[in-house]
Design a protein around this motif. Sequence first.
Motif, mmCIF file in Angstrom:
data_model
loop_
_atom_site.group_PDB
_atom_site.id
_atom_site.type_symbol
_atom_site.label_atom_id
_atom_site.label_comp_id
_atom_site.label_asym_id
_atom_site.label_seq_id
_atom_site.Cartn_x
_atom_site.Cartn_y
_atom_site.Cartn_z
ATOM 1 N N GLN A 8 0.826 -1.210 0.000
ATOM 2 C CA GLN A 8 0.000 0.000 0.000
ATOM 3 C C GLN A 8 0.860 1.260 0.000
ATOM 4 O O GLN A 8 0.543 2.247 -0.677
ATOM 5 C CB GLN A 8 -0.958 -0.015 1.188
ATOM 6 N N ARG A 9 1.950 1.242 0.746
ATOM 7 C CA ARG A 9 2.824 2.425 0.766
ATOM 8 C C ARG A 9 3.463 2.637 -0.605
ATOM 9 O O ARG A 9 3.648 3.781 -1.052
ATOM 10 C CB ARG A 9 3.881 2.268 1.856
ATOM 11 N N ASN A 10 3.792 1.545 -1.278
ATOM 12 C CA ASN A 10 4.351 1.682 -2.627
ATOM 13 C C ASN A 10 3.324 2.259 -3.598
ATOM 14 O O ASN A 10 3.669 3.032 -4.500
ATOM 15 C CB ASN A 10 4.838 0.321 -3.132
ATOM 16 N N VAL A 11 2.055 1.887 -3.445
ATOM 17 C CA VAL A 11 0.989 2.453 -4.271
ATOM 18 C C VAL A 11 0.912 3.971 -4.064
ATOM 19 O O VAL A 11 0.814 4.748 -5.024
ATOM 20 C CB VAL A 11 -0.372 1.794 -3.948
ATOM 21 N N LEU A 12 0.960 4.390 -2.797
ATOM 22 C CA LEU A 12 0.897 5.825 -2.498
ATOM 23 C C LEU A 12 2.122 6.559 -3.035
ATOM 24 O O LEU A 12 2.016 7.695 -3.516
ATOM 25 C CB LEU A 12 0.769 6.041 -0.991
ATOM 26 N N ARG A 13 3.286 5.924 -2.967
ATOM 27 C CA ARG A 13 4.499 6.566 -3.500
ATOM 28 C C ARG A 13 4.372 6.847 -4.998
ATOM 29 O O ARG A 13 4.954 7.808 -5.508
ATOM 30 C CB ARG A 13 5.715 5.673 -3.245
ATOM 31 N N ARG A 14 3.648 5.966 -5.682
ATOM 32 C CA ARG A 14 3.471 6.154 -7.123
ATOM 33 C C ARG A 14 2.347 7.141 -7.447
ATOM 34 O O ARG A 14 1.967 7.316 -8.612
ATOM 35 C CB ARG A 14 3.195 4.806 -7.794
ATOM 36 N N GLY A 15 1.787 7.762 -6.404
ATOM 37 C CA GLY A 15 0.768 8.774 -6.599
ATOM 38 C C GLY A 15 -0.605 8.223 -6.906
ATOM 39 O O GLY A 15 -1.472 8.951 -7.398
ATOM 40 N N ARG A 16 -0.833 6.961 -6.611
ATOM 41 C CA ARG A 16 -2.124 6.333 -6.873
ATOM 42 C C ARG A 16 -2.895 6.165 -5.563
ATOM 43 O O ARG A 16 -2.339 6.313 -4.472
ATOM 44 C CB ARG A 16 -1.926 4.975 -7.550
ATOM 45 N N GLU A 17 -4.181 5.851 -5.685
ATOM 46 C CA GLU A 17 -5.021 5.643 -4.515
ATOM 47 C C GLU A 17 -5.133 4.145 -4.205
ATOM 48 O O GLU A 17 -5.060 3.301 -5.103
ATOM 49 C CB GLU A 17 -6.421 6.211 -4.745
ATOM 50 N N ILE A 18 -5.322 3.858 -2.923
ATOM 51 C CA ILE A 18 -5.543 2.476 -2.505
ATOM 52 C C ILE A 18 -6.950 2.054 -2.924
ATOM 53 O O ILE A 18 -7.920 2.771 -2.654
ATOM 54 C CB ILE A 18 -5.396 2.320 -0.981
ATOM 55 N N GLU A 19 -7.055 0.934 -3.587
ATOM 56 C CA GLU A 19 -8.367 0.416 -3.956
ATOM 57 C C GLU A 19 -8.969 -0.373 -2.808
ATOM 58 O O GLU A 19 -8.266 -1.110 -2.123
ATOM 59 C CB GLU A 19 -8.252 -0.486 -5.193
ATOM 60 N N GLN A 20 -10.258 -0.197 -2.599
ATOM 61 C CA GLN A 20 -10.954 -0.994 -1.581
ATOM 62 C C GLN A 20 -11.290 -2.338 -2.213
ATOM 63 O O GLN A 20 -12.127 -2.426 -3.109
ATOM 64 C CB GLN A 20 -12.225 -0.293 -1.108
ATOM 65 N N GLU A 21 -10.622 -3.379 -1.743
ATOM 66 C CA GLU A 21 -10.734 -4.674 -2.389
ATOM 67 C C GLU A 21 -10.444 -5.800 -1.409
ATOM 68 O O GLU A 21 -9.965 -5.578 -0.282
ATOM 69 C CB GLU A 21 -9.748 -4.766 -3.559
ATOM 70 N N THR A 22 -10.728 -7.011 -1.864
ATOM 71 C CA THR A 22 -10.377 -8.218 -1.118
ATOM 72 C C THR A 22 -9.193 -8.862 -1.817
ATOM 73 O O THR A 22 -9.201 -9.066 -3.027
ATOM 74 C CB THR A 22 -11.560 -9.204 -1.088
ATOM 75 N N ARG A 23 -8.160 -9.180 -1.029
ATOM 76 C CA ARG A 23 -6.940 -9.753 -1.584
ATOM 77 C C ARG A 23 -6.668 -11.121 -0.948
ATOM 78 O O ARG A 23 -7.066 -11.386 0.183
ATOM 79 C CB ARG A 23 -5.746 -8.813 -1.361
ATOM 80 N N HIS A 24 -6.002 -11.958 -1.699
ATOM 81 C CA HIS A 24 -5.693 -13.326 -1.286
ATOM 82 C C HIS A 24 -4.223 -13.395 -0.874
ATOM 83 O O HIS A 24 -3.340 -12.911 -1.598
ATOM 84 C CB HIS A 24 -5.969 -14.278 -2.457
ATOM 85 N N TRP A 25 -3.953 -13.990 0.310
ATOM 86 C CA TRP A 25 -2.562 -14.166 0.748
ATOM 87 C C TRP A 25 -2.038 -15.474 0.172
ATOM 88 O O TRP A 25 -2.499 -16.560 0.510
ATOM 89 C CB TRP A 25 -2.486 -14.178 2.270
ATOM 90 N N ASP A 26 -1.089 -15.359 -0.729
ATOM 91 C CA ASP A 26 -0.438 -16.523 -1.328
ATOM 92 C C ASP A 26 0.801 -16.832 -0.496
ATOM 93 O O ASP A 26 1.860 -16.224 -0.668
ATOM 94 C CB ASP A 26 -0.055 -16.219 -2.788
ATOM 95 N N GLU A 27 0.655 -17.780 0.418
ATOM 96 C CA GLU A 27 1.733 -18.048 1.371
ATOM 97 C C GLU A 27 2.979 -18.585 0.687
ATOM 98 O O GLU A 27 4.101 -18.280 1.097
ATOM 99 C CB GLU A 27 1.240 -19.044 2.432
ATOM 100 N N ALA A 28 2.808 -19.385 -0.348
ATOM 101 C CA ALA A 28 3.956 -19.965 -1.040
ATOM 102 C C ALA A 28 4.842 -18.884 -1.656
ATOM 103 O O ALA A 28 6.071 -18.966 -1.624
ATOM 104 C CB ALA A 28 3.485 -20.951 -2.100
ATOM 105 N N ARG A 29 4.203 -17.853 -2.214
ATOM 106 C CA ARG A 29 4.960 -16.781 -2.860
ATOM 107 C C ARG A 29 5.231 -15.608 -1.937
ATOM 108 O O ARG A 29 6.067 -14.749 -2.235
ATOM 109 C CB ARG A 29 4.198 -16.296 -4.094
ATOM 110 N N GLY A 30 4.516 -15.544 -0.827
ATOM 111 C CA GLY A 30 4.706 -14.454 0.115
ATOM 112 C C GLY A 30 4.175 -13.131 -0.377
ATOM 113 O O GLY A 30 4.734 -12.070 -0.072
ATOM 114 N N VAL A 31 3.053 -13.167 -1.143
ATOM 115 C CA VAL A 31 2.471 -11.934 -1.677
ATOM 116 C C VAL A 31 0.958 -11.974 -1.513
ATOM 117 O O VAL A 31 0.358 -13.042 -1.347
ATOM 118 C CB VAL A 31 2.815 -11.751 -3.173
ATOM 119 N N THR A 32 0.325 -10.810 -1.573
ATOM 120 C CA THR A 32 -1.137 -10.736 -1.653
ATOM 121 C C THR A 32 -1.511 -10.436 -3.098
ATOM 122 O O THR A 32 -0.821 -9.669 -3.779
ATOM 123 C CB THR A 32 -1.716 -9.650 -0.723
ATOM 124 N N VAL A 33 -2.599 -11.048 -3.566
ATOM 125 C CA VAL A 33 -3.054 -10.819 -4.942
ATOM 126 C C VAL A 33 -4.529 -10.440 -4.905
ATOM 127 O O VAL A 33 -5.288 -10.906 -4.061
ATOM 128 C CB VAL A 33 -2.837 -12.068 -5.827
#
Length: 495
Positions: A256-281
Motif C-alpha cells: 500500500q505504501r508503494n501504491v501511495l508513492r506512485r501517486g495512486r489511490e488504494i483500492e478498496q478490495e479483497t486480496r488473497h494471501w499466497d503463502e507460497a509466494r509471500g504476496v497478496t493478490v
Amino acid sequence: MSTQAAAEETAVVIGLEVHVQLETDTKIFCGCSTEPADDEEPNTRTCPTCLGLPGALPVLNEGAVEAAVKIGKAIDADIPETTTFHRKNYYYPDLPKNFQLTQYDAPICQGGALDVRVEGERSTIGITRAHLEEDPGSLQHAGGSIETATHTLVNYNRAGTPLMEIVTEPDFRSPAETRAFLAKLSEVLEYLGVFDATRDGSLRVDANVSLVPAEEMADDGSVSEDVLADANRAEVKNISSHKGAEKALAYEITRQRNVLRRGREIEQETRHWDEARGVTVSMRSKEAEKDYRYFREADLPALEVSDWKAQIPIPELPDARRERFREEYGLDRESASKLTSTKAVADFYEDVASEFDPELAATWVADNLLGELNYRELEITDVDHRLDEFTRLVELVAAGELTVKNAEEVVLREMLDEGDDPDTIIEREGLGKAESGEVAAAVETAIEEHPEAVADYHAGDEGAINFLVGQVMAATGGSADPGEVNGLLRERLEE
C-alpha cells in the motif's frame, strides 16, 4: 508534499476477523461428524442438511452454544437476552446452499477485550463481537495457486463445521501486535477446551488494513471513524497461522505504501494471501454489507442463553495461572510463561511440583522436557501418559542416585526416543551414580597423571580445574556429580 513523503507519513490501522473452529463431535446444524478420518474420501461426511438440499432443516448444536458462552466469559463479553441467526446470501463454489447461516445484528457475544504484550508493552485489543456460524466447504486448487490452477476441486466434508467468528476493533498498529494477539487468543481458547490448534484449518484470519495520515492519529493511538471511513482498506484473506498473519500484513502494508508513492489511490478490495509466494493478490472488489442481503433464518428460533453465563464454568485462564505460578511457586516471569503456554503443560508442571521442589520441577519441565520435545516436534500431550516415568527420573536426580548430566543427556533422551522407563535405561547403560570411593580414586588419578594442569591451577588458571573435572567424569563414565568432583579436586589441590 511529495508522494514519497505522503507514503512515509502514514499510520497503520488493522482490524481482524478470526474464524475459530469449535471442538464439537458433530456439525453445528446436523449430526455429521466433525472428525475426519485418515482415509476420508471427499464429499462423504455430508448429509441433506449440510448440503442444503430442499426440505432439510437445521437443528442447533448445544455444544457449540456452550463453547460460545465460554468464549464470551473469557473475553468479558456481554451475552444478550436474545440472539438470532440470519442468512448471509452470496454465491461461492464451496457454499452449497448459496447462503451461510450466521449471526448478524444480534450476536451471542457483544463487546469484550483481550490484553496482549508486545516487547514488554501491554495493550488492550477491543473486541466488537463474536458470533456463531457454519463453515463453508473447502477448495483445492489443482496444478498451482489460486491464480495458476488448471481447475479447482470442491470438498463439502467441512461444510457445516461450527465456527466462532471473533471480530476485533481496528486497534492493531503493527503486524507484530496482530501475531501476539492471535497467539494469546489461541492460548485462551485452548485453555477453555473449545479449540484444537493442531487441526488443519482450525484458525483462519481475515485482516482489514488501512493507511491513514499520521497526523490524524491521536496521542493514545486511536483513530476517528470518519478518518477510517475515508481510508480505503484492503481485506487480506486466506491467512492460517500467527506467523502467516505477521508476514501477510507486513507485505500488504509495504504494497500500500508503494501504491501511495506512485501517486495512486488504494483500492478498496479483497486480496488473497499466497503463502507460497509471500504476496497478496487481488481477488475482487470488496463487498458492502448490503450486498449480502441478510435476513432472519426462519427455521431457527431465537436463542435465549444469557443465564448460561453464570451456569457454565470456565477454567483458570492463562494470565491468572501465570500470576499464581509466580506467587505460589516463586517462579520468574520467563519460567511462569513457559509453564503456562498451554493448559496441558501447566497441568503437567503442577503434578510434578506437587512432589518435588517447585524450582527443580520448573527446571525439568520448562527447560529439559519441553526443550527435548520441541527438538523432536512433539507436544506435552504426546507424553502426558508417562508422568509417573518422568517424576521417577526427577526423583532419582533429587535423591542423588543419578547425575544431572546423565539424566539430561542420556536417560531423558532415550526415554523419548526408545520409549523405555528410566530404571531400565539406567541399568542398561550402567549409569548408577559412582560410589564416593570410586570418585575419590579418580580424583587422585587425575591429579597424578596431569601435573601440568595442577601447576596451571596453582598459577591461577581456573580453566585447569575444568580440565581435571572432565578427566574424572570420563574415568567414572559420567556417573559422578560434577559439582562434587569440583569440590573434591579443590580440597585436594589446596592441601
